[in-house]
Design a protein around this motif. Structure first.
Motif, PDB file in Angstrom:
ATOM      1  N   ALA A  14     -18.406 -34.527 -10.814  1.00 15.12           N
ATOM      2  CA  ALA A  14     -18.003 -33.148 -10.537  1.00 15.12           C
ATOM      3  C   ALA A  14     -17.297 -32.581 -11.758  1.00 15.12           C
ATOM      4  O   ALA A  14     -16.463 -33.261 -12.374  1.00 15.12           O
ATOM      5  CB  ALA A  14     -17.077 -33.103  -9.321  1.00 15.12           C
ATOM      6  N   VAL A  15     -17.625 -31.363 -12.130  1.00 17.40           N
ATOM      7  CA  VAL A  15     -17.063 -30.728 -13.316  1.00 17.40           C
ATOM      8  C   VAL A  15     -16.625 -29.320 -12.959  1.00 17.40           C
ATOM      9  O   VAL A  15     -17.031 -28.742 -11.947  1.00 17.40           O
ATOM     10  CB  VAL A  15     -18.085 -30.694 -14.480  1.00 17.40           C
ATOM     11  CG1 VAL A  15     -18.416 -32.094 -14.942  1.00 17.40           C
ATOM     12  CG2 VAL A  15     -19.350 -29.956 -14.058  1.00 17.40           C
ATOM     13  N   GLU A  16     -15.782 -28.765 -13.804  1.00 18.42           N
ATOM     14  CA  GLU A  16     -15.365 -27.380 -13.666  1.00 18.42           C
ATOM     15  C   GLU A  16     -16.328 -26.502 -14.456  1.00 18.42           C
ATOM     16  O   GLU A  16     -16.630 -26.779 -15.610  1.00 18.42           O
ATOM     17  CB  GLU A  16     -13.936 -27.204 -14.193  1.00 18.42           C
ATOM     18  CG  GLU A  16     -12.887 -27.980 -13.418  1.00 18.42           C
ATOM     19  CD  GLU A  16     -12.678 -27.427 -12.028  1.00 18.42           C
ATOM     20  OE1 GLU A  16     -13.014 -26.234 -11.811  1.00 18.42           O
ATOM     21  OE2 GLU A  16     -12.196 -28.166 -11.152  1.00 18.42           O
ATOM     22  N   ARG A  39     -28.432 -25.604 -13.502  1.00 20.78           N
ATOM     23  CA  ARG A  39     -27.832 -24.302 -13.804  1.00 20.78           C
ATOM     24  C   ARG A  39     -28.625 -23.190 -13.117  1.00 20.78           C
ATOM     25  O   ARG A  39     -28.052 -22.249 -12.551  1.00 20.78           O
ATOM     26  CB  ARG A  39     -27.791 -24.076 -15.305  1.00 20.78           C
ATOM     27  CG  ARG A  39     -27.044 -22.800 -15.711  1.00 20.78           C
ATOM     28  CD  ARG A  39     -27.080 -22.554 -17.194  1.00 20.78           C
ATOM     29  NE  ARG A  39     -26.511 -23.661 -17.936  1.00 20.78           N
ATOM     30  CZ  ARG A  39     -27.182 -24.424 -18.779  1.00 20.78           C
ATOM     31  NH1 ARG A  39     -28.479 -24.202 -18.967  1.00 20.78           N
ATOM     32  NH2 ARG A  39     -26.591 -25.400 -19.426  1.00 20.78           N
ATOM     33  N   ASP A  40     -29.936 -23.306 -13.161  1.00 23.45           N
ATOM     34  CA  ASP A  40     -30.760 -22.317 -12.476  1.00 23.45           C
ATOM     35  C   ASP A  40     -30.653 -22.465 -10.962  1.00 23.45           C
ATOM     36  O   ASP A  40     -30.604 -21.471 -10.230  1.00 23.45           O
ATOM     37  CB  ASP A  40     -32.224 -22.486 -12.918  1.00 23.45           C
ATOM     38  CG  ASP A  40     -33.163 -21.518 -12.216  1.00 23.45           C
ATOM     39  OD1 ASP A  40     -33.229 -20.350 -12.634  1.00 23.45           O
ATOM     40  OD2 ASP A  40     -33.824 -21.950 -11.248  1.00 23.45           O
ATOM     41  N   PHE A  41     -30.578 -23.710 -10.491  1.00 23.91           N
ATOM     42  CA  PHE A  41     -30.510 -23.959  -9.055  1.00 23.91           C
ATOM     43  C   PHE A  41     -29.177 -23.512  -8.465  1.00 23.91           C
ATOM     44  O   PHE A  41     -29.114 -23.023  -7.328  1.00 23.91           O
ATOM     45  CB  PHE A  41     -30.725 -25.454  -8.793  1.00 23.91           C
ATOM     46  CG  PHE A  41     -30.740 -25.844  -7.350  1.00 23.91           C
ATOM     47  CD1 PHE A  41     -31.852 -25.621  -6.565  1.00 23.91           C
ATOM     48  CD2 PHE A  41     -29.629 -26.448  -6.768  1.00 23.91           C
ATOM     49  CE1 PHE A  41     -31.866 -25.973  -5.226  1.00 23.91           C
ATOM     50  CE2 PHE A  41     -29.639 -26.804  -5.434  1.00 23.91           C
ATOM     51  CZ  PHE A  41     -30.761 -26.578  -4.663  1.00 23.91           C
ATOM     52  N   ALA A  42     -28.086 -23.673  -9.234  1.00 22.86           N
ATOM     53  CA  ALA A  42     -26.758 -23.327  -8.723  1.00 22.86           C
ATOM     54  C   ALA A  42     -26.599 -21.836  -8.498  1.00 22.86           C
ATOM     55  O   ALA A  42     -25.745 -21.426  -7.705  1.00 22.86           O
ATOM     56  CB  ALA A  42     -25.681 -23.822  -9.682  1.00 22.86           C
ATOM     57  N   THR A  43     -27.371 -21.015  -9.175  1.00 26.95           N
ATOM     58  CA  THR A  43     -27.263 -19.569  -8.969  1.00 26.95           C
ATOM     59  C   THR A  43     -27.843 -19.140  -7.629  1.00 26.95           C
ATOM     60  O   THR A  43     -27.588 -18.019  -7.180  1.00 26.95           O
ATOM     61  CB  THR A  43     -28.000 -18.818 -10.091  1.00 26.95           C
ATOM     62  OG1 THR A  43     -29.384 -19.182 -10.087  1.00 26.95           O
ATOM     63  CG2 THR A  43     -27.392 -19.150 -11.439  1.00 26.95           C
ATOM     64  N   ARG A  44     -28.616 -20.026  -6.984  1.00 27.24           N
ATOM     65  CA  ARG A  44     -29.287 -19.653  -5.739  1.00 27.24           C
ATOM     66  C   ARG A  44     -28.834 -20.459  -4.536  1.00 27.24           C
ATOM     67  O   ARG A  44     -29.265 -20.187  -3.419  1.00 27.24           O
ATOM     68  CB  ARG A  44     -30.801 -19.830  -5.897  1.00 27.24           C
ATOM     69  CG  ARG A  44     -31.420 -18.996  -6.998  1.00 27.24           C
ATOM     70  CD  ARG A  44     -32.899 -19.290  -7.191  1.00 27.24           C
ATOM     71  NE  ARG A  44     -33.147 -20.507  -7.958  1.00 27.24           N
ATOM     72  CZ  ARG A  44     -33.627 -21.626  -7.454  1.00 27.24           C
ATOM     73  NH1 ARG A  44     -33.921 -21.691  -6.180  1.00 27.24           N
ATOM     74  NH2 ARG A  44     -33.827 -22.684  -8.209  1.00 27.24           N
ATOM     75  N   ASN A  45     -27.944 -21.441  -4.724  1.00 21.02           N
ATOM     76  CA  ASN A  45     -27.601 -22.344  -3.634  1.00 21.02           C
ATOM     77  C   ASN A  45     -26.127 -22.681  -3.662  1.00 21.02           C
ATOM     78  O   ASN A  45     -25.400 -22.359  -4.614  1.00 21.02           O
ATOM     79  CB  ASN A  45     -28.434 -23.634  -3.737  1.00 21.02           C
ATOM     80  CG  ASN A  45     -29.919 -23.397  -3.572  1.00 21.02           C
ATOM     81  OD1 ASN A  45     -30.440 -23.389  -2.477  1.00 21.02           O
ATOM     82  ND2 ASN A  45     -30.605 -23.190  -4.690  1.00 21.02           N
ATOM     83  N   ARG A  46     -25.684 -23.366  -2.613  1.00 27.79           N
ATOM     84  CA  ARG A  46     -24.294 -23.752  -2.460  1.00 27.79           C
ATOM     85  C   ARG A  46     -23.984 -24.994  -3.296  1.00 27.79           C
ATOM     86  O   ARG A  46     -24.877 -25.777  -3.645  1.00 27.79           O
ATOM     87  CB  ARG A  46     -23.981 -24.029  -0.998  1.00 27.79           C
ATOM     88  CG  ARG A  46     -24.243 -22.853  -0.078  1.00 27.79           C
ATOM     89  CD  ARG A  46     -23.824 -23.167   1.333  1.00 27.79           C
ATOM     90  NE  ARG A  46     -22.382 -23.332   1.433  1.00 27.79           N
ATOM     91  CZ  ARG A  46     -21.766 -23.702   2.557  1.00 27.79           C
ATOM     92  NH1 ARG A  46     -22.470 -23.949   3.637  1.00 27.79           N
ATOM     93  NH2 ARG A  46     -20.453 -23.831   2.581  1.00 27.79           N
ATOM     94  N   PRO A  47     -22.673 -25.232  -3.609  1.00 17.35           N
ATOM     95  CA  PRO A  47     -22.306 -26.429  -4.397  1.00 17.35           C
ATOM     96  C   PRO A  47     -22.736 -27.737  -3.733  1.00 17.35           C
ATOM     97  O   PRO A  47     -23.108 -28.681  -4.423  1.00 17.35           O
ATOM     98  CB  PRO A  47     -20.782 -26.311  -4.495  1.00 17.35           C
ATOM     99  CG  PRO A  47     -20.500 -24.849  -4.360  1.00 17.35           C
ATOM    100  CD  PRO A  47     -21.531 -24.334  -3.412  1.00 17.35           C
ATOM    101  N   ALA A  48     -22.676 -27.804  -2.388  1.00 18.02           N
ATOM    102  CA  ALA A  48     -23.086 -29.045  -1.725  1.00 18.02           C
ATOM    103  C   ALA A  48     -24.557 -29.342  -1.970  1.00 18.02           C
ATOM    104  O   ALA A  48     -24.956 -30.513  -2.113  1.00 18.02           O
ATOM    105  CB  ALA A  48     -22.803 -28.954  -0.219  1.00 18.02           C
ATOM    106  N   SER A  49     -25.390 -28.320  -2.030  1.00 17.85           N
ATOM    107  CA  SER A  49     -26.813 -28.531  -2.304  1.00 17.85           C
ATOM    108  C   SER A  49     -27.014 -29.000  -3.736  1.00 17.85           C
ATOM    109  O   SER A  49     -27.890 -29.828  -4.010  1.00 17.85           O
ATOM    110  CB  SER A  49     -27.590 -27.242  -2.054  1.00 17.85           C
ATOM    111  OG  SER A  49     -27.478 -26.827  -0.708  1.00 17.85           O
ATOM    112  N   VAL A  50     -26.217 -28.481  -4.669  1.00 17.09           N
ATOM    113  CA  VAL A  50     -26.319 -28.919  -6.070  1.00 17.09           C
ATOM    114  C   VAL A  50     -25.996 -30.405  -6.166  1.00 17.09           C
ATOM    115  O   VAL A  50     -26.664 -31.161  -6.886  1.00 17.09           O
ATOM    116  CB  VAL A  50     -25.379 -28.082  -6.953  1.00 17.09           C
ATOM    117  CG1 VAL A  50     -25.442 -28.552  -8.401  1.00 17.09           C
ATOM    118  CG2 VAL A  50     -25.747 -26.604  -6.869  1.00 17.09           C
TER     119      VAL A  50
END
Length: 403
Positions: A14-16, A39-50
């Motif tokens: 986990a990172v900031e 990075r692309d996926f995080a713009t469309r989904n929640r942190p738990a999904s990442v």
């Protein structure tokens, strides 16, 4: 396949920053293809999904180390072999099982629910395939990945995707992945009233009674209830506001008067006034995290620990999600509520989801009705007596007993 072992290559941390989770190689450097995708996926989904996607890609990178194939040269053969390996391999564990070793993969006789086993579940394999398909779709769009997606779709021989449909033939799914294992359709089961009373009696604090009573009254998910703040409580109309898991939409849900009584008792036990925008659920013990002894916000792992203690006490394997199923089935069987009402309370996007899952007959009730039918049905007429003229002694010799 049975002799293959994945190396302990890399880790997820986990990172900031914009991307809350990263995949690091053994030297501590972020794996660039995965970082760009996340990075692309995080713009469309929640942190738990990442986080979930990062761990599936970690398994894929470890598999590539075993088969000695570069990530951008992977073919469907590597994906096929990974699925074959996951079907027979045991999941890695940080520590060996102790008490649960004897019950792994078995069915609990009280709840009739199956305990998780040591091998990968079919849902895990399907999720892994979906992650890899999404990962390589991203790189195909960028133009820097392999020529074809190594996670192919299932299509019959000689058929083109989305071809003109012959009305004489049945429709076929176009989006099913080729190497996805089949899933057994599992029906949700309501917790019987007697077992619900035993579970509630086993709770040891007003906090636990309050959160369980809220879950059984409106079917809210555990993560949704844990996010409730002081401003999300409407004491006059007995409503709570939750943020839905998938859509992030705020929604007011009704709760039973009993749940609000337990909630009031719990807040009185705290002994301190909470700020309106603070989470209402707190740990029972005070801990020092650098700001003095304070009750910390209750997280999902602490809530799971509550159910672990209950299950040891009762010999069951209930979870918070069973309360959601129980509330949904109770509402669906209430004649004063429509399926549309149940859909809105549960937060389902489609009415078909609610109807297909919860508009079912309870097997116990079906068996009870059939047993009653068998007990009360008209019996056949007894057979006619033996014709007169035969001696009982002769019949006993012939049939071995007296008639």
């Amino acid at each position: 396949m049975g002799s293959l072992r994945l190396p302990r290559w890399g880790r997820v941390v986990a990172v900031e920053g914009v991307v809350p989770w990263l995949l690091l190689d053994p030297s501590g450097t972020a794996v660039e293809p995965v970082e760009r995708f996340l990075r692309d996926f995080a713009t469309r989904n929640r942190p738990a999904s990442v986080r979930s996607y990062a761990y599936d890609l970690l398994r894929w990178w470890r598999w590539l180390q075993v088969v000695d194939v570069a990530w951008n040269q992977a073919t469907p053969a590597e994906v096929r072999d990974l699925v074959l390996w996951m079907k027979q391999a045991a999941k890695p564990r940080r520590s060996p099982r102790t008490v649960s070793a004897s019950i792994a993969g078995t069915v609990n006789p009280i709840t009739r629910k199956r305990y998780l086993g040591d091998q990968y579940e079919p849902t895990t394999v399907r999720h892994s395939n979906a992650v890899l398909r999404s990962f390589y779709d991203f790189w195909l769009d960028v133009g820097e990945g392999p020529l074809i997606n190594p996670v192919p779709l299932h299509r019959a021989p000689g058929r083109r995707p989305h071809e003109h449909h012959n009305p004489l033939k049945p429709f076929r799914p176009e989006g099913r992945l080729r190497y996805n294992p089949s899933l057994a359709k599992r029906k949700p089961r309501a917790m019987p009233d007697g077992q619900w009373n035993e579970l509630f009696a086993g709770l040891r604090s007003n906090r636990d009674r309050a959160i369980v009573a809220l879950a059984i009254s409106n079917g809210a998910r555990a993560a949704e209830l844990l996010g409730v703040r002081g401003v999300d409580l409407d004491w006059g109309d007995q409503l709570i506001r939750v943020v839905r898991k998938g859509t992030h939409v705020e929604q007011w849900l009704p709760a039973s008067p009993e749940a609000f009584v337990w909630l009031r008792l719990y807040l009185a036990d705290l002994g301190v006034a909470l700020e309106p925008n603070e989470p209402i659920w707190r740990t029972l013990r005070r801990r020092d995290h650098g700001d003095g002894l304070r009750r910390q916000p209750l997280n999902y792992e602490a809530l799971r620990a509550v159910f672990r203690r209950l299950n040891v006490l009762l010999g069951t394997n209930w979870s918070m999600h069973d309360l959601r199923h129980t509330a949904a089935i109770r509402m669906s069987r209430d004649g004063s509520l429509s399926m549309r009402d149940v859909q809105i309370i549960l937060g389902h996007a489609h009415l078909s989801t609610t109807a297909d899952v919860y508009l079912i007959e309870d097997e116990d009730q079906v068996i009870s009705r059939v047993a009653q039918h068998l007990a009360t049905r008209d019996h056949r007429e007894p057979p006619a007596p033996v014709t007169t003229g035969y001696a009982d002694a002769d019949l006993s010799v012939l049939f071995g007993r007296s008639l």
